[in-house]
Design an enzyme around this catalytic site. Structure first.
Site, PDB file in Angstrom:
ATOM      1  N   ASP A   1       4.521  33.623 -13.991  1.00 43.83           N
ATOM      2  CA  ASP A   1       4.003  33.081 -15.254  1.00 43.83           C
ATOM      3  C   ASP A   1       4.719  31.776 -15.566  1.00 43.83           C
ATOM      4  O   ASP A   1       5.948  31.722 -15.597  1.00 43.83           O
ATOM      5  CB  ASP A   1       4.268  34.080 -16.391  1.00 43.83           C
ATOM      6  CG  ASP A   1       3.855  33.514 -17.747  1.00 43.83           C
ATOM      7  OD1 ASP A   1       2.639  33.491 -18.023  1.00 43.83           O
ATOM      8  OD2 ASP A   1       4.732  33.076 -18.518  1.00 43.83           O
TER       9      ASP A   1
ATOM     10  N   SER B   1      -1.674  34.209 -24.829  1.00 49.18           N
ATOM     11  CA  SER B   1      -0.319  34.632 -25.123  1.00 49.18           C
ATOM     12  C   SER B   1      -0.241  34.631 -26.639  1.00 49.18           C
ATOM     13  O   SER B   1      -0.506  33.601 -27.275  1.00 49.18           O
ATOM     14  CB  SER B   1       0.666  33.632 -24.513  1.00 49.18           C
ATOM     15  OG  SER B   1       1.974  34.063 -24.760  1.00 49.18           O
TER      16      SER B   1
ATOM     17  N   TYR C   1       6.542  23.822 -19.798  1.00 46.31           N
ATOM     18  CA  TYR C   1       7.898  24.239 -19.410  1.00 46.31           C
ATOM     19  C   TYR C   1       8.548  23.107 -18.604  1.00 46.31           C
ATOM     20  O   TYR C   1       8.238  22.885 -17.443  1.00 46.31           O
ATOM     21  CB  TYR C   1       7.879  25.532 -18.583  1.00 46.31           C
ATOM     22  CG  TYR C   1       7.433  26.769 -19.340  1.00 46.31           C
ATOM     23  CD1 TYR C   1       7.336  26.788 -20.735  1.00 46.31           C
ATOM     24  CD2 TYR C   1       7.121  27.944 -18.662  1.00 46.31           C
ATOM     25  CE1 TYR C   1       6.938  27.926 -21.417  1.00 46.31           C
ATOM     26  CE2 TYR C   1       6.723  29.096 -19.345  1.00 46.31           C
ATOM     27  CZ  TYR C   1       6.629  29.067 -20.714  1.00 46.31           C
ATOM     28  OH  TYR C   1       6.228  30.204 -21.397  1.00 46.31           O
TER      29      TYR C   1
HETATM   30  N1  LIG Z   1       4.877  31.705 -25.876  1.00 43.37           N
HETATM   31  C1  LIG Z   1       4.865  32.198 -24.658  1.00 43.37           C
HETATM   32  O1  LIG Z   1       3.834  32.349 -24.078  1.00 43.37           O
HETATM   33  C2  LIG Z   1       6.157  32.595 -24.013  1.00 43.37           C
HETATM   34  C3  LIG Z   1       7.345  32.588 -24.769  1.00 43.37           C
HETATM   35  C4  LIG Z   1       8.505  33.083 -24.184  1.00 43.37           C
HETATM   36  C5  LIG Z   1       8.488  33.522 -22.868  1.00 43.37           C
HETATM   37  N2  LIG Z   1       7.329  33.477 -22.144  1.00 43.37           N
HETATM   38  C6  LIG Z   1       7.291  33.917 -20.732  1.00 43.37           C
HETATM   39  O2  LIG Z   1       8.006  35.150 -20.609  1.00 43.37           O
HETATM   40  C7  LIG Z   1       9.054  34.985 -19.658  1.00 43.37           C
HETATM   41  C8  LIG Z   1      10.218  35.892 -20.018  1.00 43.37           C
HETATM   42  O3  LIG Z   1      10.723  35.628 -21.298  1.00 43.37           O
HETATM   43  P1  LIG Z   1      12.084  34.832 -21.538  1.00 43.37           P
HETATM   44  O4  LIG Z   1      12.466  34.146 -20.265  1.00 43.37           O
HETATM   45  O5  LIG Z   1      11.926  34.040 -22.759  1.00 43.37           O
HETATM   46  O6  LIG Z   1      13.108  35.980 -21.905  1.00 43.37           O
HETATM   47  P2  LIG Z   1      13.765  37.198 -21.095  1.00 43.37           P
HETATM   48  O7  LIG Z   1      13.037  37.448 -19.846  1.00 43.37           O
HETATM   49  O8  LIG Z   1      13.926  38.280 -22.083  1.00 43.37           O
HETATM   50  O9  LIG Z   1      15.227  36.625 -20.801  1.00 43.37           O
HETATM   51  C9  LIG Z   1      15.434  35.772 -19.716  1.00 43.37           C
HETATM   52  C10 LIG Z   1      16.904  35.396 -19.639  1.00 43.37           C
HETATM   53  O10 LIG Z   1      17.729  36.554 -19.515  1.00 43.37           O
HETATM   54  C11 LIG Z   1      18.802  36.299 -18.615  1.00 43.37           C
HETATM   55  N3  LIG Z   1      18.639  37.261 -17.496  1.00 43.37           N
HETATM   56  C12 LIG Z   1      17.535  37.494 -16.739  1.00 43.37           C
HETATM   57  N4  LIG Z   1      17.747  38.481 -15.873  1.00 43.37           N
HETATM   58  C13 LIG Z   1      19.019  38.898 -16.062  1.00 43.37           C
HETATM   59  C14 LIG Z   1      19.810  39.888 -15.474  1.00 43.37           C
HETATM   60  N5  LIG Z   1      19.343  40.668 -14.509  1.00 43.37           N
HETATM   61  N6  LIG Z   1      21.090  40.044 -15.922  1.00 43.37           N
HETATM   62  C15 LIG Z   1      21.581  39.276 -16.900  1.00 43.37           C
HETATM   63  N7  LIG Z   1      20.863  38.303 -17.518  1.00 43.37           N
HETATM   64  C16 LIG Z   1      19.586  38.122 -17.109  1.00 43.37           C
HETATM   65  C17 LIG Z   1      18.645  34.860 -18.143  1.00 43.37           C
HETATM   66  O11 LIG Z   1      19.351  33.979 -19.022  1.00 43.37           O
HETATM   67  P3  LIG Z   1      20.875  33.534 -18.835  1.00 43.37           P
HETATM   68  O12 LIG Z   1      21.289  33.839 -17.439  1.00 43.37           O
HETATM   69  O13 LIG Z   1      20.939  32.124 -19.144  1.00 43.37           O
HETATM   70  O14 LIG Z   1      21.592  34.339 -19.873  1.00 43.37           O
HETATM   71  C18 LIG Z   1      17.177  34.607 -18.371  1.00 43.37           C
HETATM   72  O15 LIG Z   1      16.858  33.256 -18.528  1.00 43.37           O
HETATM   73  C19 LIG Z   1       9.344  33.479 -19.692  1.00 43.37           C
HETATM   74  O16 LIG Z   1      10.043  33.034 -18.557  1.00 43.37           O
HETATM   75  C20 LIG Z   1       7.954  32.920 -19.802  1.00 43.37           C
HETATM   76  O17 LIG Z   1       7.311  32.937 -18.541  1.00 43.37           O
HETATM   77  C21 LIG Z   1       6.171  33.026 -22.710  1.00 43.37           C
END
Ligand SMILES: NC(=O)c1ccc[n+]([C@@H]2O[C@H](COP(=O)([O-])OP(=O)(O)OC[C@H]3O[C@@H](n4cnc5c(N)ncnc54)[C@H](OP(=O)(O)O)[C@@H]3O)[C@@H](O)[C@H]2O)c1
Length: 327
Positions: free
Chosen positions: A51, A152, A56
């Protein structure tokens, strides 16, 4: 890796897929080599769905995904998003000309002829009452620019409105142990219409890895520093909208529920997959280690009913009072 159908799209997606926001921008400095390594590690583990979005890193994430697809022989389905290039969110901005222009730009950046899944990117709430916008997406599907489309959404109410459109095939929504409303008010309706559910922000921006602390320092360019109160976009996208100190204390309540040998991130991801209505979740990963750890969650056994009830209790007593009404 486990797979589930992505609604009626015909795509069978890895239950743990890849969220490519953090490798684009808004999370502090990015290192393209580390990002590419994380993407490859995910594919090595069987991930087959990524995704991303046009905004981005202003195309940086889409470019990395294009490089990945050229380097790999395995089929990798890509979902991107459109709508956030508008200078401010208005329903009037969702014109035929704008949508076609944004999609053409993504086609060029992704170096492809057609977009597997195009999602409106948390559009202005009034868009859900404009059938003509979805009609334009139908036309772009017929023209072959996109294969499937979805949205989304920010809120459950928006999700319920979106699935009234018969050709809309997916909804991306925030769902995690700190955000339970979709399970109670949306999943059943979506499943009945065979709408694919893509779960974003599964780790509450990293909180549910259990590694963040009161004194954790975030780069000023990381939304976890600059968007806690929703200064740049909906505050629900940062830490799932839970005030930081409360979230850290709720994380401490979750800690004893994590089975031995699992990480808390894996517990959070497996918890999401306990709902059959969910097609996949898309944790963001910036390193090889994170990508591998996250993908491995797909193979973990079911979470016990006791632990499921305990998570719900934490949510109902501690978090619902501050988040339930908002999203
Ligand atoms: N409006 C929208 O449509 C929208 C908004 C938000 C997100 N999204 C999509 O959803 C995806 C996921 O959401 P998100 O990236 O915001 O939040 P998330 O998946 O809840 O958190 C991702 C962050 O958590 C940390 N992480 C990931 N795996 C880990 C692990 N195994 N152990 C420890 N830390 C870990 C990393 O940050 P650090 O290492 O820096 O701590 C990573 O950048 C996004 O990448 C995007 O594709 C879409």
């Amino acid at each position: 890796m486990q797979h589930r159908p992505l609604g009626r799209t015909g795509l069978s997606v890895s239950t743990i897929s890849f969220g490519a926001w953090a490798i684009g921008g808004s999370w502090g400095p990015v290192d393209d080599d580390a990002s590419m390594a994380a993407l490859h590690a995910a594919i090595d583990e069987g991930v087959n769905f990524v995704d991303t979005a046009d905004v981005y890193g202003d195309g940086r994430s889409e470019r990395l995904v294009a490089t990945l697809r050229k380097a790999r022989r395995e089929p990798i389905a890509v979902a991107t998003k459109a709508g956030r290039r508008l200078p401010s969110q208005t329903a009037d901005g969702y014109t035929r000309e704008n949508l076609a222009g944004w999609i053409d730009r993504s086609l060029r950046t992704l170096e492809t002829d057609t977009i597997d899944l195009l999602q409106l990117h948390c559009p202005h709430p009034a868009v859900y009452d404009r059938p003509e916008v979805f009609g334009i997406l139908d036309d772009l599907t017929r023209a072959g620019k996109i294969r499937h489309y979805g949205v989304s959404v920010e809120t459950v109410d928006e999700a319920l409105k979106a699935i009234r459109y018969p050709n809309l095939e997916t909804v991306q929504i925030i769902f995690n142990p700190f955000r339970l409303k979709p399970a109670d008010r949306f999943f059943e309706e979506a499943a009945a219409k065979q709408v694919g559910i893509i779960v974003r922000v599964p780790l509450a921006s990293g909180l549910l890895s259990g590694k963040l602390r009161r004194d954790s320092v975030f780069d000023p360019e990381d939304h976890r520093a600059f968007n806690r109160e929703g200064q740049a976009f909906d505050k629900g996208e940062t830490f799932s909208g839970v005030p930081y100190d409360l979230a850290l204390s709720a994380v401490d309540d979750v800690r004893p529920l994590v089975p031995e040998g699992w990480t808390m991130a894996q517990f959070a991801l497996r918890w999401i997959l306990m709902w059959d209505a969910v097609s996949c979740t898309i944790p963001g990963a910036r390193t090889v280690a994170q990508a591998r750890e996250n993908a491995a969650a797909a193979e973990l056994p079911a979470i016990t009913p006791e632990a499921m009830s305990a998570v719900r209790r934490i949510y109902s007593t501690r978090l619902a009072p501050v988040v339930h009404a908002s999203w």
